[in-house]
Design a protein around this motif. Structure first.
Motif, short mmCIF file in Angstrom:
data_model
loop_
_atom_site.label_atom_id
_atom_site.label_comp_id
_atom_site.label_asym_id
_atom_site.label_seq_id
_atom_site.Cartn_x
_atom_site.Cartn_y
_atom_site.Cartn_z
N VAL A 41 0.86 -0.95 -0.04
CA VAL A 41 0.00 -0.21 -0.01
C VAL A 41 0.91 1.29 -0.22
N VAL A 42 0.33 2.04 -0.88
CA VAL A 42 0.81 3.53 -0.91
C VAL A 42 -0.07 4.41 -0.20
N ARG A 63 2.33 -6.56 4.85
CA ARG A 63 2.54 -6.09 3.40
C ARG A 63 3.59 -4.89 3.55
N GLY A 64 4.13 -4.37 2.63
CA GLY A 64 4.95 -3.19 2.46
C GLY A 64 4.05 -1.91 2.48
N ALA A 65 4.56 -0.76 3.10
CA ALA A 65 4.02 0.50 3.01
C ALA A 65 4.76 1.41 2.73
N GLU A 66 4.23 2.50 2.22
CA GLU A 66 4.84 3.70 1.79
C GLU A 66 3.91 4.80 2.14
N VAL A 67 4.40 5.94 2.71
CA VAL A 67 3.52 7.29 2.56
C VAL A 67 3.87 8.19 1.82
N GLU A 84 6.23 11.98 -9.64
CA GLU A 84 7.47 11.40 -9.05
C GLU A 84 7.39 9.99 -8.72
N LEU A 85 6.22 9.47 -7.92
CA LEU A 85 5.67 8.07 -7.63
C LEU A 85 5.61 7.21 -8.79
N VAL A 86 4.99 7.47 -9.92
CA VAL A 86 4.65 6.61 -11.09
C VAL A 86 6.01 6.35 -11.70
N GLU A 87 6.81 7.54 -11.69
CA GLU A 87 8.46 7.22 -12.19
C GLU A 87 9.22 6.15 -11.76
N ARG A 88 9.12 6.03 -10.31
CA ARG A 88 9.85 5.11 -9.79
C ARG A 88 9.37 3.88 -9.17
N ARG A 89 7.66 3.74 -9.12
CA ARG A 89 7.19 2.60 -8.50
C ARG A 89 5.93 2.18 -9.60
N ARG A 90 5.67 0.80 -9.63
CA ARG A 90 4.45 0.53 -10.27
C ARG A 90 3.30 0.48 -9.37
N LEU A 127 -7.00 14.25 -12.19
CA LEU A 127 -5.29 14.22 -12.48
C LEU A 127 -4.67 13.11 -12.06
N LEU A 128 -5.02 12.40 -10.91
CA LEU A 128 -4.50 10.93 -10.43
C LEU A 128 -4.76 10.01 -11.37
N SER A 129 -6.02 9.88 -11.49
CA SER A 129 -6.48 8.90 -12.74
C SER A 129 -5.75 9.14 -14.00
N GLN A 130 -5.52 10.19 -14.41
CA GLN A 130 -4.68 10.39 -15.72
C GLN A 130 -3.28 10.26 -15.53
N LEU A 131 -2.73 10.52 -14.47
CA LEU A 131 -1.22 10.13 -14.45
C LEU A 131 -0.90 8.82 -14.03
N VAL A 132 -1.54 8.15 -13.04
CA VAL A 132 -1.33 6.75 -12.82
C VAL A 132 -1.86 5.95 -13.82
N GLY A 133 -3.30 6.33 -14.42
CA GLY A 133 -3.76 5.50 -15.49
C GLY A 133 -2.69 5.35 -16.58
N ALA A 134 -2.17 6.48 -17.01
CA ALA A 134 -1.07 6.60 -18.15
C ALA A 134 -0.36 5.37 -18.06
#
Ligand code: NAP
Length: 257
Positions: A41-42, A63-67, A84-90, A127-134
């Motif tokens: 979970v992030v 489970r792993g967790a990040e804030v 920054e998040l989607v750049e470094r993490r799936r 915005l989040l749907s667009q960035l993460v969705g991409a």
């Protein structure tokens, strides 16, 4: 292709879920429920306050967790943090849960207050749907669930900005699903009924409103944030692979009345 075994259909093992508004209420329960289903979970919070406790509760489930923190009303900050998040993490699962409510007559609602509700509940969701969705589209898989409301269907009492934003969340869910279903990305929503959280504290503290609301709920009780977990986990899981653009109402029967 053979169908996955029953338990696997609902498993999120190996996936990473980003949940906004994970500090409290529905978001906290959903974050922990996704962890119980196997996801790392992030947890996205407005500030750092209270977020370590959520991360620790996820880790206690193995489970792993990040804030990640950013105010969802600050769309530049949202863009920067999500990029920054989607750049470094799936990110395999996005739950657009965070939301705010403003109880005010339409005639006295100030435009900045209106705008803030729309920013947090709708613009940040887009915005989040667009960035993460991409990034999901690039991989050809992913699930997005946005938290809608009964006020995605009804007008509500003295909550015009909230109602407008939640109607729009359902429309956006359908629009994104139309574009992305063919690319392996599931976009759906969950519409909670009356749930006992900070969001509804004012209603529950008004004995008349509390009673009239409870009296209309066929299940005879307010929901708890835990009541939403199964619906969200389902929509994020392989079991919902063919579910697109749907808003799943979890309301103790309110809408059928
Ligand atoms: P809640 O306990 O008040 O949770 C709302 C969460 O959203 C909090 O963690 C809050 O973080 C976060 N949030 C609010 N504004 C934010 C911002 N500008 N930036 C970042 N995070 C922000 O209420 P809840 O009932 O669990 O609400 C969760 C979702 O369910 C909302 O979308 C709400 O509209 C929806 N919903 C609730 C009900 C209900 O009956 N409770 C019914 C229908 C829909 P902070 O506290 O740190 O600000």
């Amino acid at each position: 292709m053979s169908a996955p075994a029953h338990a696997e259909r609902f498993s999120l093992a190996g996936r990473t879920a980003l949940v906004t508004g994970a500090r409290s209420g529905i978001g906290r329960c959903v974050a922990l429920g996704l962890a119980d289903a196997g996801a790392d979970v992030v947890a996205w919070g407005r500030t750092e306050a209270g977020m370590d406790e959520v991360a620790d509760a996820v880790r206690a489930r193995g489970r792993g967790a990040e804030v990640v923190t950013a105010d969802l009303a600050d769309l530049d900050a949202v863009r920067a943090a999500a990029s920054e998040l989607v750049e470094r993490r799936r990110i395999d699962v996005l739950v657009n849960n965070a939301g705010m409510i403003l109880r005010e007559d339409a005639v006295t609602t100030s435009f900045p207050d209106w705008q803030r509700v729309l920013d947090v509940n709708l613009d940040a969701t887009f915005l989040l749907s667009q960035l993460v969705g991409a990034s999901m589209l690039t991989r050809g898989s992913g699930s997005i669930v946005s938290i809608a409301s009964l006020l995605s269907f009804q007008g509500g009492v003295r909550v015009p900005a909230y109602t407008a934003s939640k109607h729009a969340v359902v429309g956006l869910t359908k629009a994104l699903a139309n574009e992305w279903a063919g690319s392996g990305v599931n976009v759906n929503a969950v519409a909670p009924g009356y749930i006992a959280t900070d969001n509804t504290r004012a209603l529950r503290e008004d004995p008349e409103r509390e009673q009239s609301i409870r009296g209309r709920i066929p299940a005879g009780r307010w929901g708890g944030p835990d009541d939403l977990v199964g619906a969200v986990v389902f929509l994020c899981s392989p079991a919902a692979a063919y579910v697109h653009g749907h808003t799943l109402v979890v309301d103790g029967g309110w809408m059928g009345r």
